[in-house]
Motif scaffolding. Sequence first.
Motif, PDB file in Angstrom:
ATOM      1  N   THR A  50      51.870  43.348  54.971  1.00 37.48           N
ATOM      2  CA  THR A  50      51.458  42.229  54.119  1.00 37.48           C
ATOM      3  C   THR A  50      52.579  41.201  54.067  1.00 37.48           C
ATOM      4  OG1 THR A  50      52.327  43.261  52.101  1.00 37.48           O
ATOM      5  CG2 THR A  50      50.027  43.711  52.667  1.00 37.48           C
ATOM      6  N   GLU A  51      52.193  39.963  53.839  1.00 41.14           N
ATOM      7  CA  GLU A  51      53.183  38.899  53.675  1.00 41.14           C
ATOM      8  C   GLU A  51      53.633  38.776  52.230  1.00 41.14           C
ATOM      9  OE1 GLU A  51      51.614  35.297  55.249  1.00 41.14           O
ATOM     10  OE2 GLU A  51      51.457  36.057  57.299  1.00 41.14           O
ATOM     11  N   GLU A  52      52.907  39.422  51.327  1.00 43.21           N
ATOM     12  CA  GLU A  52      53.226  39.350  49.901  1.00 43.21           C
ATOM     13  C   GLU A  52      53.456  40.748  49.349  1.00 43.21           C
ATOM     14  OE1 GLU A  52      50.631  36.204  47.866  1.00 43.21           O
ATOM     15  OE2 GLU A  52      49.514  36.742  49.650  1.00 43.21           O
ATOM     16  N   ALA A  53      54.245  40.826  48.318  1.00 38.90           N
ATOM     17  CA  ALA A  53      54.520  42.113  47.681  1.00 38.90           C
ATOM     18  C   ALA A  53      53.325  42.558  46.845  1.00 38.90           C
ATOM     19  CB  ALA A  53      55.754  41.997  46.797  1.00 38.90           C
ATOM     20  N   THR A  54      53.132  43.861  46.763  1.00 35.74           N
ATOM     21  CA  THR A  54      52.141  44.469  45.870  1.00 35.74           C
ATOM     22  C   THR A  54      52.857  45.524  45.037  1.00 35.74           C
ATOM     23  OG1 THR A  54      51.528  46.255  47.395  1.00 35.74           O
ATOM     24  CG2 THR A  54      50.375  44.141  47.655  1.00 35.74           C
ATOM     25  N   SER A  55      52.111  46.231  44.201  1.00 35.09           N
ATOM     26  CA  SER A  55      52.732  47.281  43.401  1.00 35.09           C
ATOM     27  C   SER A  55      53.212  48.439  44.277  1.00 35.09           C
ATOM     28  CB  SER A  55      51.747  47.802  42.351  1.00 35.09           C
ATOM     29  OG  SER A  55      50.621  48.397  42.983  1.00 35.09           O
ATOM     30  N   TRP A  56      52.715  48.501  45.512  1.00 35.72           N
ATOM     31  CA  TRP A  56      53.109  49.602  46.390  1.00 35.72           C
ATOM     32  C   TRP A  56      54.436  49.315  47.092  1.00 35.72           C
ATOM     33  CZ3 TRP A  56      52.308  54.508  46.953  1.00 35.72           C
ATOM     34  CH2 TRP A  56      52.710  55.150  48.127  1.00 35.72           C
ATOM     35  N   ALA A  57      54.562  48.110  47.667  1.00 32.08           N
ATOM     36  CA  ALA A  57      55.775  47.795  48.427  1.00 32.08           C
ATOM     37  C   ALA A  57      55.897  46.287  48.599  1.00 32.08           C
ATOM     38  CB  ALA A  57      55.746  48.488  49.792  1.00 32.08           C
ATOM     39  N   GLU A  58      57.068  45.882  49.050  1.00 30.76           N
ATOM     40  CA  GLU A  58      57.336  44.455  49.252  1.00 30.76           C
ATOM     41  C   GLU A  58      56.605  43.890  50.462  1.00 30.76           C
ATOM     42  OE1 GLU A  58      59.260  42.242  47.482  1.00 30.76           O
ATOM     43  OE2 GLU A  58      59.410  43.788  45.940  1.00 30.76           O
ATOM     44  N   ASP A  59      56.360  44.721  51.478  1.00 33.29           N
ATOM     45  CA  ASP A  59      55.883  44.182  52.747  1.00 33.29           C
ATOM     46  C   ASP A  59      54.721  44.943  53.374  1.00 33.29           C
ATOM     47  OD1 ASP A  59      57.266  46.477  53.292  1.00 33.29           O
ATOM     48  OD2 ASP A  59      58.671  45.572  54.712  1.00 33.29           O
ATOM     49  N   HIS A  60      54.109  45.871  52.650  1.00 35.93           N
ATOM     50  CA  HIS A  60      52.962  46.580  53.213  1.00 35.93           C
ATOM     51  C   HIS A  60      52.204  47.316  52.121  1.00 35.93           C
ATOM     52  CE1 HIS A  60      55.790  49.954  52.877  1.00 35.93           C
ATOM     53  NE2 HIS A  60      54.761  50.777  53.021  1.00 35.93           N
ATOM     54  N   ILE A  61      50.985  47.728  52.470  1.00 36.49           N
ATOM     55  CA  ILE A  61      50.230  48.631  51.600  1.00 36.49           C
ATOM     56  C   ILE A  61      49.981  49.922  52.384  1.00 36.49           C
ATOM     57  CG2 ILE A  61      49.163  46.795  50.266  1.00 36.49           C
ATOM     58  CD1 ILE A  61      46.827  48.537  52.502  1.00 36.49           C
ATOM     59  N   ALA A  62      49.608  50.970  51.672  1.00 37.47           N
ATOM     60  CA  ALA A  62      49.312  52.243  52.330  1.00 37.47           C
ATOM     61  C   ALA A  62      47.950  52.738  51.867  1.00 37.47           C
ATOM     62  CB  ALA A  62      50.383  53.281  52.003  1.00 37.47           C
ATOM     63  N   ILE A  63      47.229  53.408  52.746  1.00 37.81           N
ATOM     64  CA  ILE A  63      45.951  54.003  52.377  1.00 37.81           C
ATOM     65  C   ILE A  63      46.038  55.514  52.502  1.00 37.81           C
ATOM     66  CG2 ILE A  63      44.644  51.944  53.045  1.00 37.81           C
ATOM     67  CD1 ILE A  63      43.810  53.416  55.599  1.00 37.81           C
ATOM     68  N   SER A  64      45.239  56.192  51.685  1.00 39.57           N
ATOM     69  CA  SER A  64      45.182  57.656  51.764  1.00 39.57           C
ATOM     70  C   SER A  64      44.127  58.103  52.764  1.00 39.57           C
ATOM     71  CB  SER A  64      44.864  58.252  50.391  1.00 39.57           C
ATOM     72  OG  SER A  64      45.878  57.951  49.469  1.00 39.57           O
ATOM     73  N   GLY A  65      43.050  57.313  52.873  1.00 35.25           N
ATOM     74  CA  GLY A  65      41.987  57.666  53.792  1.00 35.25           C
ATOM     75  C   GLY A  65      40.942  56.570  53.853  1.00 35.25           C
ATOM     76  N   ILE A  66      40.022  56.704  54.799  1.00 33.87           N
ATOM     77  CA  ILE A  66      38.917  55.761  54.963  1.00 33.87           C
ATOM     78  C   ILE A  66      37.633  56.485  54.588  1.00 33.87           C
ATOM     79  CG2 ILE A  66      37.669  54.259  56.570  1.00 33.87           C
ATOM     80  CD1 ILE A  66      40.232  54.164  58.266  1.00 33.87           C
ATOM     81  N   MET A  67      36.872  55.911  53.679  1.00 33.06           N
ATOM     82  CA  MET A  67      35.651  56.544  53.203  1.00 33.06           C
ATOM     83  C   MET A  67      34.555  56.498  54.267  1.00 33.06           C
ATOM     84  SD  MET A  67      35.500  55.213  49.265  1.00 33.06           S
ATOM     85  CE  MET A  67      36.898  55.451  48.157  1.00 33.06           C
ATOM     86  N   GLY A  68      33.829  57.593  54.376  1.00 37.63           N
ATOM     87  CA  GLY A  68      32.737  57.667  55.329  1.00 37.63           C
ATOM     88  C   GLY A  68      31.428  57.180  54.742  1.00 37.63           C
TER      89      GLY A  68
END
Length: 461
Positions: free
Chosen positions: A209-227
Amino acid sequence: MNPVHIEQLNQWHEEDKHQQIVDALLTILEKDRDYETNNRLGRAYNNLGLYEEALHHFELIAEAGQPDPLWHYRVGFALYHLKRYEDAVKALRNADQLNAGDQHTESLLKWSLQKAEKQQREQRRIEAKRKAALESHGTAANQVLLANMPLTDFWEESEYARNSYQSEPPMDDLVISIEEELGYKLPASYITLMKQQNGGIPKNACFPTEEATSWAEDHIAISGIMGIGREKSYSLCGDLGSTFMIEEWGYPDIGVVICDCPSAGHDVVMLDYRACGRDGEPEVIHVDQEDDYEITFLADNFEAFISGLVNEEEYDTSEEDKHAALDKVAHGKFSPLLEELCAAITDVEQLEQKIRRICTQIVEEKGHFSFHADELSYVMYDVQFWLYTKSYPDTSREQYLTIYEKMITFGGEFSLGGYAPSFITDWLDRRLQEGRIVQDNGCLHATNLFVDEVVQQLQSA
């Protein structure tokens, strides 16, 4: 106002009893409320999160409030939380001009400017996408099919993924049924991926990401993709799926939640249909509950999102994070409430140090400071309950669940910074079923045996 009455209002404000302030001031007829009364009402409504009501009372005294920097600040505060950032900037600039150098005003003005700029970019992007969709008449929507992306090594194999995410590849009639239930046409690229494997955990689970979120300054993370399905908890229409996250967690009803995140519900990834309509090709966004459901643009479409996922090793800060967490639990200042509760205890010597030792063990095991459903987390749930009910024995379930977050979760330097309420309710229900905690006349109490267990746990820490 009666000086005694003002003193009571000030006390309630310090004690966060804002509803009592509102109830008391609403007994005064509207025609009899002066500037101070409406200003206090507005502030109390702000503190209750009822920002529209706050603005109503501020507007009643708008003329008298013009020379008052605090009035402008409180108006700006309400507008900020209503996501009316441009209006918030105007109010806060007025407050800053009237009282230059105020730290609270300067901080909120800075955030409002950042949010206003981001909101403007988002509006321009959505308008451009709508225009492009109208010009193309939707002809490109079905052309995105992950044709250039190898999928043979995309998914992580694990029992947890199979049990929580993965279903049989969906037949066309199931896809249609799920789309009808959700009210949105799913992207062709997403359906293609799900027919290869219907839900799961990708090996690459981070997105820049180019902007900070509550997760990190430069990226987000996912736990999984819903089916696509209803059977698994983390499927689109499962018990922890898209509808649940929108209806129960308050995520915006602008599309479909497709990915959960490691924060246990406090941020998600969604398909965003605002620009394209319910049958178009949606953008992919990150929605951050920790920041009042802040939306951050990720990708133009699902294929771009999947193609842009990278491995967490590119952002591996685990050692630094663990070191920071260990420093926090060793030296971070306790919240005012936790300090008060510990000061009242004479049963356990060096109580603060013992709490810190247990939390150090948690960080050593997990690599970060968080409470979940593990054994040491349950010890800390037990300790907090014992501490609080020892000082406040007439506490109901609702009161405890409300006050809980002020001890360690959000209370001070020594804090988790977030939590999933279901972990606390599950712990409490379990202790009630075990008979370690009992409910008497609406109040919760630890049994003597349970108190002895908690004290022994602390003394052996």
